[in-house]
Write an enzyme that holds these catalytic residues in place. Structure first.
Site, PDB file in Angstrom:
ATOM      1  N   ASP A 292       0.870  -1.165   0.000  1.00 36.59           N
ATOM      2  CA  ASP A 292       0.000   0.000   0.000  1.00 36.59           C
ATOM      3  C   ASP A 292       0.916   1.227   0.000  1.00 36.59           C
ATOM      4  O   ASP A 292       2.127   1.125   0.188  1.00 36.59           O
ATOM      5  CB  ASP A 292      -0.960  -0.005   1.190  1.00 36.59           C
ATOM      6  CG  ASP A 292      -2.176   0.888   0.909  1.00 36.59           C
ATOM      7  OD1 ASP A 292      -2.124   1.693  -0.043  1.00 36.59           O
ATOM      8  OD2 ASP A 292      -3.174   0.786   1.639  1.00 36.59           O
TER       9      ASP A 292
HETATM   10  C1  BGC Z   1      -4.936   3.312   0.076  1.00 38.39           C
HETATM   11  C2  BGC Z   1      -5.148   2.289  -1.003  1.00 38.39           C
HETATM   12  C3  BGC Z   1      -4.987   2.910  -2.358  1.00 38.39           C
HETATM   13  C4  BGC Z   1      -3.612   3.563  -2.433  1.00 38.39           C
HETATM   14  C5  BGC Z   1      -3.318   4.207  -3.766  1.00 38.39           C
HETATM   15  C6  BGC Z   1      -3.656   4.096  -0.113  1.00 38.39           C
HETATM   16  O1  BGC Z   1      -3.557   5.148   0.766  1.00 38.39           O
HETATM   17  O2  BGC Z   1      -4.930   2.670   1.327  1.00 38.39           O
HETATM   18  O3  BGC Z   1      -6.423   1.709  -0.868  1.00 38.39           O
HETATM   19  O4  BGC Z   1      -5.157   1.960  -3.363  1.00 38.39           O
HETATM   20  O5  BGC Z   1      -3.542   4.553  -1.430  1.00 38.39           O
HETATM   21  O6  BGC Z   1      -4.053   5.328  -3.958  1.00 38.39           O
END
Ligand code: BGC
Length: 734
Positions: A292
């Protein structure tokens, strides 16, 4: 003549030699006729460590629209980068950057462009939590296919979706992004969305690669706070959180995203057990895991790595192949390989996983996105139709005293509330390229619906929050002259989603006070409630005659909502998550374990049961359920069993009815939830008609349970099959 023959012969020979040389010089990995594995192996065998490492990094491209992740964009993007998060909806920028990757690097490896396409790309449909209330997997699959088409045609190859985190704390803002509190529901809708996004062939220019997230246990966030520690026993990991992921992997999801949360001492992004032993070794997943955003460097504040280099080492060796915006692999991985802390074999395996997905997406053969007109990709009539239908089936009629709804034979309606004319908030969080101008407001929807039938008046009454009551008088004065009052209330879009926890799930007091004031007028009060989570509605329940949970219904939701209000549409949504009586009951979910003293242990100050249960949802018609009809009452473990039930529409309107099939196993070596959903089916039943619903039971799959090692088992004994208040006992024998 002879000379001509000689010349022709010579020319032929030369062209044969050149052809052969060409064939020889075309590397295997560029040959579209070769298998993906041949191409992957050939390419990796030619790559340097530095080239390999670059493939394992993801930066951003375009204007970052994610307020939670505002790390500095990387301005100097190396042409050999593995992946970019693509924030633009114009393929032109992608193509420019892709050209550098193809032309300015030694091997010409295309970039994979990812983006959060969560509930639609430009055609924004209802949030996932709402989608699950439709209990219509076909529709969800179709909506995801629309999202995929719009995204891929705009330069996105890969979506960071679906989120299949079982979530049981509605204070957690991200409850909006998944399919609710139940493992089976998350699995079934997760699979539907993987199918919708990926289709049968990732190289189809209208499909994108899916990403199961957030692997794993993120939904167990303590007290609904985001990014925090999660306490998950091995047993709970398996019986609650793993199932959706296992099914998603079986459905062929190309990628997974490792989670932010610390799972009982080992964060999701440094968890060798979940990422390698289970995902790769046991389930045989051959795609890749992306971290993530920042979840690798966050191993430091989480207290398991002393610096970024150690964080990179832990995440990589645990099984995270791609680094999303940590700048930890690009800075440290090559060094870690040199130091012998990361093996070349593991590096090769990681790169192969990333390349495999790029080959499957057809990126080597068609790296560029055709730059078509927006009108040919966005908001197509077919796409809007699906968005409207999905909203229609997601809306849940929570209460309807004395048939307050539908509003028929009514001439004046007062439409009040801060949500009535808002378009922005109806779209919810993670709206991708969605625009509020594309949306229909609730007021507009109602105006269209009641044209020539009733006169509408409007007053906002108050804002979403604050204590300004100056608008109450105007609201009261229009309501006084109306036959019914529709109050459009709810949460701002930014109150749910990532980093958007709330300590209470009530609506701000000002909204409740507005309802209380209008209630005094003695007119029917109908609430349209828009939110990204279940709300605490016990006070509003007493102040209203009907309540419609409309969630964040997307750009096309207002039409079917108005259609339900007028009676053109019969509501059919049922809750995918429990609505607590009050915040103090949280966590409360239908599939809890049994208590040692079920008759005691109640709250002294509030009821101990929820206000609206999982699977609750009213209709304008009535259904009569027959008796459960099993094909047998005793079965051997290896035999199959089916149970049917006849449902008759006894009311005056055709309706879509969903039957939820639960099982319970009251005595087991490992104690089990009081009830577990194992199947559901939705059918249209015309008025007066009877339809049969059937649950075909595969005992190990549907009656069996899982232990803390993930081993499925089925014990001989008594099981119950449950539909609403009907229940039959079946015996499973060795
Ligand atoms: C979120 C994810 C997301 C990623 C990219 C993160 O902060 O937890 O769900 O896909 O950002 O935007």
């Amino acid at each position: 003549m002879r000379n001509r023959k000689i010349i022709l012969g010579l020319l032929l020979a030369v062209s044969c030699i050149l052809g052969a040389q060409n064939k020889k010089s075309m590397p295997i990995y560029k040959d579209a006729k070769r298998s993906v594995e041949e191409r992957v192996n050939d390419l990796v065998s030619q790559m340097t460590v530095e080239e390999k490492v670059l493939q394992l990094n993801q930066y951003t491209l375009g204007r970052n629209d994610n307020a939670n992740n505002m790390a500095d964009p990387v301005n100097d993007i190396p042409p050999g980068i593995g992946s970019l998060i693509y924030f633009s909806s114009n393929p032109e920028l992608r193509n420019r950057v892709q050209k550098r990757a193809m032309k300015e690097t030694r091997l010409g490896i295309p970039v994979i462009f990812g983006y959060d396409v969560i509930h639609g790309y430009r055609t924004v449909y209802p949030i996932s939590l709402a989608q699950a209330c439709s209990w219509n997997t076909d529709l969800v699959e179709k909506a995801c296919a629309v999202a995929a088409q719009e995204a891929r045609m705009s330069g996105v190859d890969w979506t960071f979706s679906p989120m299949i985190d079982v979530a049981r704390d509605p204070r957690w803002g991200r409850v909006a992004e998944g399919y609710g509190e139940d493992p089976y529901t998350n699995a079934v809708f997760g699979v539907a969305s993987v199918k919708g996004y990926q289709g049968n062939d990732l190289s189809n220019p209208q499909n994108v690669a899916a990403c199961l997230k957030h692997y794993i246990g993120y939904g167990a966030s303590e007290a609904g706070r985001d990014y925090v520690y999660t306490e998950i026993s091995q047993q709970t990991l398996w019986d609650t959180y793993m199932h959706p992921y296992e099914e998603g992997v079986k459905a062929g999801a190309a990628t997974l995203m490792s989670s932010f949360n610390d799972i009982s001492g080992t964060p999701g992004s440094a968890n060798h057990y979940t990422l390698t032993e289970i995902l790769k070794e046991r389930w045989g997943h051959d795609g890749f895991v992306v971290s993530d955003w920042g979840s690798i460097e966050q191993l430091r504040p989480q207290g398991v790595a002393k610096d970024k280099k150690e964080a990179a080492l832990k995440a990589f060796n645990a099984g995270v192949e791609m680094d999303m915006m940590n700048r930890s692999y690009d800075n440290h991985l090559a060094e870690l390989v040199k130091e012998g802390k990361v093996s070349e074999e593991k590096l090769n395996d990681a790169v192969k996983r990333v390349l495999r997905i790029k080959f499957r997406l057809g990126l080597f053969d068609k790296p560029y996105t055709p730059n078509g007109a927006e009108k040919d990709r966005f908001l197509l009539p077919k796409s809007l139709e699906i968005a409207e239908k999905l909203a229609e089936e997601s809306i849940v009629l929570l209460k309807n005293d004395n048939k307050t709804l539908p509003l028929t034979n009514i001439s004046k309606i007062a439409v009040v509330g801060p949500m009535a004319k808002s378009k922005w908030h109806l779209l919810g969080s993670w709206r991708a390229q969605g625009q509020s101008d594309d949306a229909i407001s609730l007021f507009e929807g109602l105006e269209n619906e009641f044209k020539n039938k009733a006169q509408l008046s409007y007053a906002s009454g108050c804002d979403f929050e604050g204590d300004d009551k100056s608008g109450f008088e105007e609201a009261k004065s229009i309501a006084k002259n109306a036959d019914a009052i529709i109050l459009c209330l709810g949460e701002k879009a930014q109150w749910s989603g990532e980093n958007a926890s709330r300590s209470t799930i009530t609506l701000p007091q000002i909204q409740e006070e507005l309802v209380a004031e209008l209630k005094k007028l003695g007119k029917p009060v109908i609430l349209l409630l828009s939110s990204g989570r279940p709300l605490e509605l016990n006070r509003l329940d007493k102040l209203s005659n009907a309540m419609l949970q409309i969630w964040q219904p997307g750009i096309a939701g207002a039409n079917p909502i108005a259609g339900i209000v007028s009676g053109r549409i019969n509501p059919s949504g049922k809750l995918s998550i429990t609505f607590p009586y009050s915040t103090g009951q949280i966590p409360i979910y239908y599939n809890h374990r049994q208590s040692a003293r079920p008759h005691q242990g109640k709250y002294q100050d509030i009821p101990s049961t929820p206000l609206y249960e999982f699977a609750h949802g009213l209709s304008y018609t009535s259904y009569e359920y027959g008796e459960l009809q099993p094909s047998a009452l005793k079965i051997k473990k290896g035999n199959k069993l089916s149970v049917s039930i006849a449902v008759t529409n006894t009311g005056n309107m055709d309706g879509l009815e969903t039957v939820h099939w639960f099982i319970s196993d009251p005595v087991s070596t490992i104690s089990r939830p009081v009830k577990e959903l194992k199947h559901f089916e939705k059918q249209m039943i015309e008025k007066g008609q009877t339809k049969t619903f059937t649950f075909n039971i595969d005992p190990i799959r549907d009656l069996g349970f899982v232990n803390g090692k993930g081993e499925k088992f089925l014990e001989a004994g008594e099981y119950y099959i449950i539909v609403k208040d009907k229940k039959i006992k079946v015996e499973v024998q060795d």
